[in-house]
Enzyme design. Structure first.
Site, mmCIF file in Angstrom:
data_model
loop_
_atom_site.group_PDB
_atom_site.id
_atom_site.type_symbol
_atom_site.label_atom_id
_atom_site.label_comp_id
_atom_site.label_asym_id
_atom_site.label_seq_id
_atom_site.Cartn_x
_atom_site.Cartn_y
_atom_site.Cartn_z
ATOM 1 N N TRP A 211 -9.614 8.445 23.687
ATOM 2 C CA TRP A 211 -9.273 9.559 24.488
ATOM 3 C C TRP A 211 -10.226 10.118 25.493
ATOM 4 C CZ3 TRP A 211 -4.263 9.602 25.208
ATOM 5 C CH2 TRP A 211 -3.488 8.981 24.092
ATOM 6 N N ASP B 141 -11.196 18.535 24.145
ATOM 7 C CA ASP B 141 -9.974 18.162 23.816
ATOM 8 C C ASP B 141 -9.867 18.101 22.182
ATOM 9 O OD1 ASP B 141 -7.383 16.939 22.855
ATOM 10 O OD2 ASP B 141 -7.822 14.887 24.134
ATOM 11 N N LYS C 90 0.100 17.366 16.583
ATOM 12 C CA LYS C 90 -0.667 17.102 15.409
ATOM 13 C C LYS C 90 -0.857 18.072 14.518
ATOM 14 C CE LYS C 90 -2.589 13.713 18.999
ATOM 15 N NZ LYS C 90 -2.209 12.333 18.563
#
Lengths: 361, 361
Positions: B102, B172, B196
């Site tokens: 990511w 993030d 999530k």
């Protein structure tokens, strides 16, 4: 309380069978042991849901094979910006026809990217009509011509597709897609937030002629690139799966009800009933839009005395008729009567309006 | 089938009480006669839901008043692009620390906008650790330093907030926000897709120090401007109301369960159980991540013989343990054990792993 007739402009009323199915499947989708909202978008279950939704939308709207379909986040407003990034060179001309609030939003979004030109506007008339296409000042060098097919706030709607020559026609169909037959081939690109005629909020649909995706456009992040989304089958990043699923259920419901032909019939009937009630009220109610371009989806109307607005809203709500308050830009009332609004709902509204007029006229 | 223990990395398992409440309210929210997904975002009902969600998130995560909170569409990936547009001058330097997949996505998104510099990367080690902050090549002129607090695919997690001097730290936190106490004041900006730890897919949260919003950033559409979203209270255009609502229910559930202190305890317990089962398997299972930075949220592991993978997946699914297949980039298995995964779920997984090992070892 039982379910009301909900005249909200969007997020809007959904078909009850769609909500009932989503309710039944909420904890366990098709026996897999989890809700659809808990399933990976990369798994076979959701990939199936997504593919069926696209196939059903293609069938419902009549989308030719040479058009790509994207399911995206960001609503229609994000697409307003993205069409400039994807299809115009930096500073290239783009023509905008403004027939209401959303046309103004569209041109505002692209100003950092293109030479946004107002080809025509009916703002001086309070957006009560659509500029005559013969008067549009179109540019030969424009990347596209942009129209808003139906203006949700001002209640005006293109009843014919305008001819714009060889420059591709881009249209915001958020509030009228799938409400009647549509010749997609006349457009280069169509976009729509789903929360009016296509289902739930939180997902938008882009229908684009594939050859247009060959344009270079402007420097942009991958996540702003329609080609990347197409290559990634609208799963470039985690898509709004639940919203996509609920839109898919709505597509199936519309197909089962008879498709766009049937909704065109119902929508014509509903809007005729409502405009007749307004026009036949002896001035108690009025709609100011040119009858030739009155929207079949959003019907703004005013009471002859705005001092009665409060009573109208209170009494209509008590009668199970929700969300009739007009947009703050116009005041008055507005009834949004998308595909999921049954004829019975409009009948109930018309009956209420007559009764209210008899008591307050 | 009853509900399974769902180890999906996201969209992920949701708390059953949250799904049950959404199910009960699906056709008629709080007696108003319509579903929350059918209500206008401008009406008092949804405005109340939205405001409560923000207040609850502030309480849950401990967000100071000098930080703004935005609820946006586009997932974390759109925010990866937007942070560059909003906080960096065109072509300005921005430092990225890459500790997994990511982080690579994040830097890819901003290349059209900034001078994206890799301050450090653990790619040569297969992302099995996090580069030592003492080795980071940071730029004094950078607009920000970007890290990925927890890497969902590679299963590595910053266990401490790195010190980066006066340049603001952007992170993030998609897969670890609200999983343990977090000192927001150490960050300039935190973003997270909700699917999530925070609830459903289709909505992302941005937490940003207000003073950073004074930066000019780059030419951009209004819809890409965080300041406009803040001014519009995250309703610049129609927000994903249902997703916001479901996130709000999840925040309330987390607060009622004891907040981040309690989830920190549970998450430590769950991840310890699972790593102990792997490390104590005599090599039957292995996790390759440096124990100092192993993720408490995502636990990738491999079987000693990948020929057994198929049997492991088939038998675990039959035992009600869903979505254990590893990301295609790594292969093997991965158990994502976010806040909504109960200790019992990890116990069931550990028991299954022991049983499977005894039968196949």
């Amino acid at each position: 309380m039982s379910r009301a007739f909900n005249f909200s402009p969007g997020p809007a009323m959904l078909p009850e069978p769609v909500l009932r199915q989503a309710q039944a499947e909420m904890l366990d989708w098709h026996g897999v042991g989890a809700s659809i909202v808990e399933l990976s978008h990369r798994g076979p279950e959701f990939i199936g849901v997504a593919a069926e939704a696209e196939a059903d939308l293609r069938k419902l709207v009549g989308i030719p094979d040479d058009y790509a379909v994207l399911f995206l986040q960001g609503g229609a407003t994000a697409q307003q910006a993205l069409v400039a990034l994807n299809f115009a060179e930096p500073g290239q001309a783009a023509d905008y026809v403004i027939s209401g609030h959303w046309g103004k939003t569209a041109i505002k979004q692209v100003k950092p990217y293109v030479d946004a030109r107002i080809a025509a506007t009916s703002e001086a008339d309070g957006f009560r009509n659509i500029p005559d296409p013969s008067t549009w000042r179109l540019s030969d060098d424009a990347a596209y011509v942009h129209i808003t097919a139906n203006e949700t706030i001002h209640g005006v709607e293109f009843r014919d597709t305008p001819k714009v020559g060889t420059v591709p026609l881009f249209a915001d169909f958020s509030s009228s897609i799938a409400s009647e037959p549509l010749d997609v081939s006349k457009y280069g690109l169509i976009y729509a937030g789903a929360q009016k005629n296509l289902g739930p909020v939180g997902i938008a649909v882009v229908i684009v002629r594939r050859e247009l995706l060959e344009r270079a456009g402007q420097p942009r992040a991958d996540i702003f690139d329609y080609r990347s989304h197409l290559k990634g089958e609208s799963m470039l990043n985690t898509p709004p799966t639940w919203n996509w699923y609920l839109a898919g259920l709505t597509f199936k419901w519309m197909l089962a009800e008879g498709g766009v032909q049937e909704f065109a019939r119902r929508n014509a009937q509903k809007s005729k009933m409502l405009y007749a009630a307004i026009d036949g009220s002896g001035g108690f109610y009025r709609n100011e839009v040119d009858p030739a371009v009155r929207s079949r989806m959003n019907v703004p109307f005013f009471l002859y005395d705005e001092a009665l607005d409060k009573a109208f809203l209170k009494e209509s709500a008590a009668a199970g008729l929700m969300a009739l308050k007009g947009h703050r830009a116009l005041g008055g009332m507005r009834a949004s009567i998308y595909n999921a609004m049954p004829v019975e709902g409009v009948q109930a509204l018309v009956d209420f309006m007559r009764d209210f007029r008899e008591r307050h006229g």
